[in-house]
Design an enzyme around this catalytic site. Structure first.
Site, PDB file in Angstrom:
ATOM      1  N   ARG A  48       0.810  -1.218   0.000  1.00 41.80           N
ATOM      2  CA  ARG A  48       0.000   0.000   0.000  1.00 41.80           C
ATOM      3  C   ARG A  48       0.851   1.278   0.000  1.00 41.80           C
ATOM      4  O   ARG A  48       0.369   2.339  -0.394  1.00 41.80           O
ATOM      5  CB  ARG A  48      -0.913   0.029   1.229  1.00 41.80           C
ATOM      6  N   LYS A 139       1.594 -18.892   6.722  1.00 39.44           N
ATOM      7  CA  LYS A 139       0.764 -19.373   7.820  1.00 39.44           C
ATOM      8  C   LYS A 139       0.319 -18.207   8.693  1.00 39.44           C
ATOM      9  O   LYS A 139       0.946 -17.139   8.667  1.00 39.44           O
ATOM     10  CB  LYS A 139       1.537 -20.425   8.633  1.00 39.44           C
ATOM     11  N   HIS A 169       7.943 -22.998   6.634  1.00 39.51           N
ATOM     12  CA  HIS A 169       9.393 -23.039   6.441  1.00 39.51           C
ATOM     13  C   HIS A 169      10.070 -24.089   7.329  1.00 39.51           C
ATOM     14  O   HIS A 169      11.202 -24.480   7.060  1.00 39.51           O
ATOM     15  CB  HIS A 169      10.004 -21.652   6.689  1.00 39.51           C
ATOM     16  N   GLU A 207      11.147 -19.681  22.745  1.00 41.13           N
ATOM     17  CA  GLU A 207      11.884 -18.513  22.271  1.00 41.13           C
ATOM     18  C   GLU A 207      12.239 -17.602  23.439  1.00 41.13           C
ATOM     19  O   GLU A 207      11.431 -17.409  24.349  1.00 41.13           O
ATOM     20  CB  GLU A 207      11.042 -17.723  21.271  1.00 41.13           C
ATOM     21  N   ASP A 226      -0.037 -19.902  16.401  1.00 36.86           N
ATOM     22  CA  ASP A 226       1.178 -19.415  15.757  1.00 36.86           C
ATOM     23  C   ASP A 226       2.184 -20.530  15.519  1.00 36.86           C
ATOM     24  O   ASP A 226       2.859 -20.564  14.489  1.00 36.86           O
ATOM     25  CB  ASP A 226       1.810 -18.320  16.616  1.00 36.86           C
ATOM     26  N   HIS A 231       3.480 -25.367  12.466  1.00 40.32           N
ATOM     27  CA  HIS A 231       4.875 -25.804  12.487  1.00 40.32           C
ATOM     28  C   HIS A 231       5.082 -27.110  13.267  1.00 40.32           C
ATOM     29  O   HIS A 231       5.659 -28.072  12.756  1.00 40.32           O
ATOM     30  CB  HIS A 231       5.769 -24.734  13.120  1.00 40.32           C
ATOM     31  N   LYS A 331       6.973 -18.123  24.385  1.00 37.59           N
ATOM     32  CA  LYS A 331       7.775 -16.914  24.200  1.00 37.59           C
ATOM     33  C   LYS A 331       8.347 -16.457  25.542  1.00 37.59           C
ATOM     34  O   LYS A 331       7.836 -16.807  26.608  1.00 37.59           O
ATOM     35  CB  LYS A 331       6.912 -15.794  23.606  1.00 37.59           C
TER      36      LYS A 331
END
Length: 455
Positions: A48, A139, A169, A207, A226, A231, A331
């Site tokens: 955009r 995803k 991935h 993570e 997520d 995954h 996380k």
């Protein structure tokens, strides 16, 4: 049969976003360095922002310097020279048709929020893509089972299934692929790769990163959607699948779907007993103070978004009856683990006064590694101690997104998630999402930088 020529035109919708900056440009640069890009390759960025070619090229050059600085300058300059830019609303049919116009097939990469997918796919349908074209979707694929089914039906109006690349991935990471090859190419492993010998498989992606300014995306998704729904379920499939006849797109994906279909549906009682959710409180990771998740900019407390998700699954098939598959994503974890840990059952009997631990085979996902934990005798008779065998894995020739883009351009859908596979993945987590939405599983908490919620 002669394979079709590689696609030489790539169009990225959402081209000024983080995905393009961090991964797609780096992937293209790796293909350029390896001599894998077709002659006349061109990249059109669509977004955009009211930019022109020159501004987009300067932006792309800066991202390549930052995230692909290990590539030669000539390689990075070649990539920049191949890009151009078009400002457009990716939900407007006329603007989309103009963006993808050109000679020959085109690969259209939707680096967009999932909520925009339906309108963009409708615009691509009206644009009538040339034969041999491909659509790539990031995803998560849909936002729940119903939206995934609807999106599959819409995509079927645009291109055949073989031309739809639902990207993950993780499937292109060399260690993830090594899980399958280690199993199938080694008799010593495949002969014990079943519930008679394996008690528990831990699939963990923790993570140290907190929200890092991604509230717009993450707060509407959470850890379960997520990471687990796509995954980590894909990793489970590679661990648990039956040996395929080949690794082509049909055989490999058929066996993955078999695994997903065999996962025992979870009842409310199962979800209460075999799932956990939590989100991080204020804490410290390294030298950085981390605010509580609910205090992060852009977070809506009413959404009850989790940053820690764990679920235990059982497979109702011959090979895995009695084995538990525990999947965890989190996380803001201190010294986070990213691995598949295969825990073998204890031996049936040890001599009196001898004690030992069960064996564990660990596939490190990031960093890539392989460890086998055995039990060995020390210098004292009858006293056992752990012995770890470790191997160093060669770095991949291409980064994960480089491999995925190569498959897209060369018409290889083996690393793509098939439509029925995407739907089955949603069926697995749907009972968890529903139960959590009704708050029958409490929302735990853990300090940022800790090891997660207390057991």
């Amino acid at each position: 049969m002669t394979p079709p020529p590689m696609i030489s035109r790539l169009v990225i919708f959402g081209a000024t976003g983080d995905l393009t900056a961090r991964f797609l440009l780096e992937g293209i640069a790796s293909l350029q360095a390896a001599g894998e890009l077709p002659d006349g390759f061109s990249l059109t960025g669509v977004s955009r922002e009211d930019w022109d070619d020159d501004r987009f090229r300067k932006w792309a050059a800066a991202q390549l310097d930052r995230f692909a600085g290990d590539q030669p300058e000539q390689v990075r300059q070649s990539v920049v020279a191949a890009v151009r830019y078009r400002a457009a609303d990716v939900t407007d049919p006329a603007a989309v048709a103009a963006a993808v116009a050109g000679d020959g097939p085109v690969a259209v990469y939707l680096a967009l929020p999932p909520a925009v997918f339906p309108a963009t796919v409708k615009a691509l349908r009206d644009a009538r893509l040339p034969e041999g074209s491909r659509i790539v979707l990031e995803k998560p694929f849909g936002e729940d089972l119903a939206s995934a089914v609807a999106l599959n039906l819409l995509l079927a109006e645009v291109l055949p299934e073989q031309a739809i690349f639902r990207v993950d991935h993780f499937l292109a990471m060399t260690t993830v692929q090594n899980i399958l090859s280690s199993r199938l190419a080694n008799r010593i492993l495949e002969s014990v790769w079943n519930s008679s010998h394996i008690d528990l498989v831990d699939i963990v992606w923790e993570e140290s990163l907190a929200l890092e300014g991604r509230a717009v995306y993450y707060d509407g998704v959470g850890a379960l959607k997520d990471m687990v729904q796509n995954h980590l379920l894909q990793v489970l499939c590679l661990v648990a699948m039956e040996p395929p006849v080949s690794l082509d797109e049909r055989d490999l994906r058929d066996r993955k779907v078999d695994v997903l279909r065999s996962i025992r549906p979870l009842t409310d009682d199962d979800v209460v007993r075999r799932s956990r959710r939590a989100r991080y409180l204020a804490g410290r990771i390294g030298d950085t103070d981390i605010p509580a998740y609910v205090d992060e900019p852009g977070v809506d407390q009413a959404r009850q978004t989790e940053t820690f998700a764990e679920v235990e699954l059982k497979l109702d098939n011959w090979r895995w009856s009695g084995t538990t598959f525990r999947i965890r994503a989190a996380k803001a974890i201190g010294g986070g683990r990213r691995e598949v840990a295969v825990h073998f059952r204890e031996v049936p009997q040890l001599p009196a006064a001898m004690h030992g631990e069960s064996n564990v085979l660990r596939f490190g996902l990031e960093p890539e590694s392989l460890h086998l934990e055995l039990t060995a005798v020390t210098d004292r008779l009858g006293v056992l101690s752990p012995l770890t065998l470790t191997t160093e894995l060669l770095p991949p020739s291409l980064p994960a997104y480089g491999q995925l883009l190569l498959n897209v351009l060369s018409h290889d859908a083996s690393l793509s998630i098939r439509g029925d596979e995407a739907e089955e993945s949603w069926r697995v987590v749907a009972p968890v999402l529903d139960a959590w939405a009704r708050d029958i599983v409490p929302m735990d908490s853990y300090p940022a930088g800790s090891q997660g919620p207390a057991n």
